[in-house]
Enzyme design. Structure first.
Site, PDB file in Angstrom:
ATOM      1  N   LEU A 279       5.044  -6.463   1.792  1.00 26.18           N
ATOM      2  CA  LEU A 279       3.978  -5.817   2.577  1.00 26.18           C
ATOM      3  C   LEU A 279       4.134  -4.315   2.467  1.00 26.18           C
ATOM      4  CD1 LEU A 279       4.170  -7.648   6.039  1.00 26.18           C
ATOM      5  CD2 LEU A 279       2.405  -7.984   4.295  1.00 26.18           C
ATOM      6  N   HIS A 280       3.072  -3.601   2.145  1.00 26.38           N
ATOM      7  CA  HIS A 280       3.170  -2.148   2.195  1.00 26.38           C
ATOM      8  C   HIS A 280       1.830  -1.440   2.377  1.00 26.38           C
ATOM      9  CE1 HIS A 280       1.965  -2.584  -1.991  1.00 26.38           C
ATOM     10  NE2 HIS A 280       1.573  -1.327  -1.947  1.00 26.38           N
ATOM     11  N   ARG A 281       0.694  -2.208   2.353  1.00 28.21           N
ATOM     12  CA  ARG A 281      -0.618  -1.560   2.485  1.00 28.21           C
ATOM     13  C   ARG A 281      -0.714  -0.846   3.824  1.00 28.21           C
ATOM     14  NH1 ARG A 281      -2.306  -0.979  -1.934  1.00 28.21           N
ATOM     15  NH2 ARG A 281      -1.865  -2.748  -3.240  1.00 28.21           N
TER      16      ARG A 281
END
Ligand code: UD1
Length: 368
Positions: free
Chosen positions: A208-210
């Site tokens: 996850l990084h958005r």
């Protein structure tokens, strides 16, 4: 006649997996392909390891721009790239993907009348809240030659007024890299043992990084709680992007993850990540690259975004897009447990030869 020179640019992690096959193919076709690194990503874990894992040539120039707001980062790349472009005086500039480095360097070249080549053109999420979508649309508008990974991309481009004669469907260079490196991937069992974990019965790989998932504490808390619920039955393996780690810590959520059946890792190198993906029961992600790589590997993928710019991973591949509604994420996860998830097939031209197709087409353009 002098050897044609194609100046290649990388800046951030997802670029590194795309540039190798292109550079190698350009060189095999008799072109010079110097490499500029903007320095958008700079940590050992986000940068150096990929150059080693992927056997990439050392960049000829590093602009060392580092982090900043989008405007600061983009402007700084442009400012530092201009003299490099002047000095290198290439026949063409080649950019890949959709990160800030992509649009920044393309814009400098276009204004100077240098031919711009975009690899991975024409992907659209139709979500302008995503910084990458703005980078994609603008880069394609100012590119002279556009290489696409899936056939639907052509429709997106022609709707935006781009002449189809400039668009070439060549396949996916990131899958070239995957095909080449799969035999060298670090086995998941080795990576997990080194992290002190032994799983029977499979794990879910999480990335996850958005900004849309990690920057808002309410959204992030909901996601972390849903992941913790999944972990009660399916252990998680979660290599954490630096911005995500910072947001999880700031929101005080680290305990909920470390208290769950989850192995929390620093960002993985390429060969480690490839092994972790290939060995996973499923992936839960918001990454564009992981959606494509799991399709190529035949591993079910659940995408926690409202849309995808890579629809072929859904129509042909193993991807299911669920958004951030916990109920939909849990339902998709249960479907994998009960029914095995989507099987999918490998999309056309995701065959390890996209780099060669790009070099063949570029040779014709630069000779003509
Ligand atoms: C960028 C790309 C995104 C891509 C992602 C993969 C854009 C707009 N976004 O997002 O498309 O999916 O890379 O990682 O270009 N940081 C470090 N070390 C680093 C790099 C970043 O600690 O080596 C931290 C910094 O706090 C930085 C933050 O991560 O401010 C975000 O980095 P940035 O390059 O702005 O965007 P990404 O989120 O990495």
């Amino acid at each position: 006649m002098a050897v044609p020179k194609v100046l290649c640019v990388v800046g951030a992690r997802p670029n590194f997996m795309k540039i190798g096959p292109v550079i190698h193919a350009l060189k095999r076709a008799g072109m010079a392909a110097p490499l500029v690194h903007t320095g958008q990503h700079y940590d050992e874990a986000m940068n150096d390891r990929f150059f080693t894992d992927l056997g990439l040539p050392r960049p000829d120039v590093n602009l060392e721009v580092g982090s900043g707001s989008h405007a600061q980062q983009t402007a700084e790349i442009m400012r530092r790239f201009e003299p490099v472009l002047d000095e290198q005086a290439p026949q063409a500039l080649l950019v890949v993907g959709d990160v800030n480095s992509t649009i920044a360097c393309a814009l400098v070249a276009a204004k100077k009348g240098v031919m711009v080549v975009h690899v991975e053109a024409g992907l659209r999420s139709y979500d302008r809240a995503m910084p990458e979508e703005i980078n994609r649309v603008l880069t394609d508008q100012i590119s002279d030659l556009l290489f696409t990974t899936e056939r639907d991309a052509l429709g997106n481009l022609t709707r935006e007024g781009i002449d189809s004669a400039r668009v070439h469907f060549v396949g996916n260079v990131m899958i070239d890299t995957l095909v080449m490196n799969l035999p060298r991937a670090a086995p998941a069992a080795v990576t997990l043992r080194a992290a002190g974990a032994v799983f029977e019965g499979g794990y879910a790989l999480v990335t996850l990084h958005r900004p849309s998932n990690v920057d808002d504490p309410v959204v992030l808390t909901r996601l972390v709680d849903t992941l913790a619920e999944i972990a009660r039955q399916t252990p998680l393996v979660f290599p954490i992007h630096p911005r995500t780690r910072a947001r999880i810590e700031a929101a005080g959520l680290m305990d909920r993850l470390s208290g769950a059946n989850a192995v929390l890792l620093p960002p993985a190198g390429y060969l480690e990540m490839l092994g972790l993906m290939a060995g996973a029961r499923l992936a839960i992600t918001d990454s564009g690259g992981v959606q494509e790589e799991t399709t190529a590997l035949g591993v079910p993928c659940i995408t926690v975004r409202e849309n995808t710019e890579r629809p072929i991973t859904v129509t042909e591949g193993t991807n299911t897009v669920v958004g951030t509604d916990p109920a939909l994420l849990l339902a998709a996860w249960r479907d994998v447990l009960v029914n095995g998830g989507k099987l999918g097939r490998i999309p056309e031209f995701w065959d390890g030869k996209a780099g060669e197709r790009i070099a063949a087409t570029l040779t014709k353009y630069l000779a003509g």
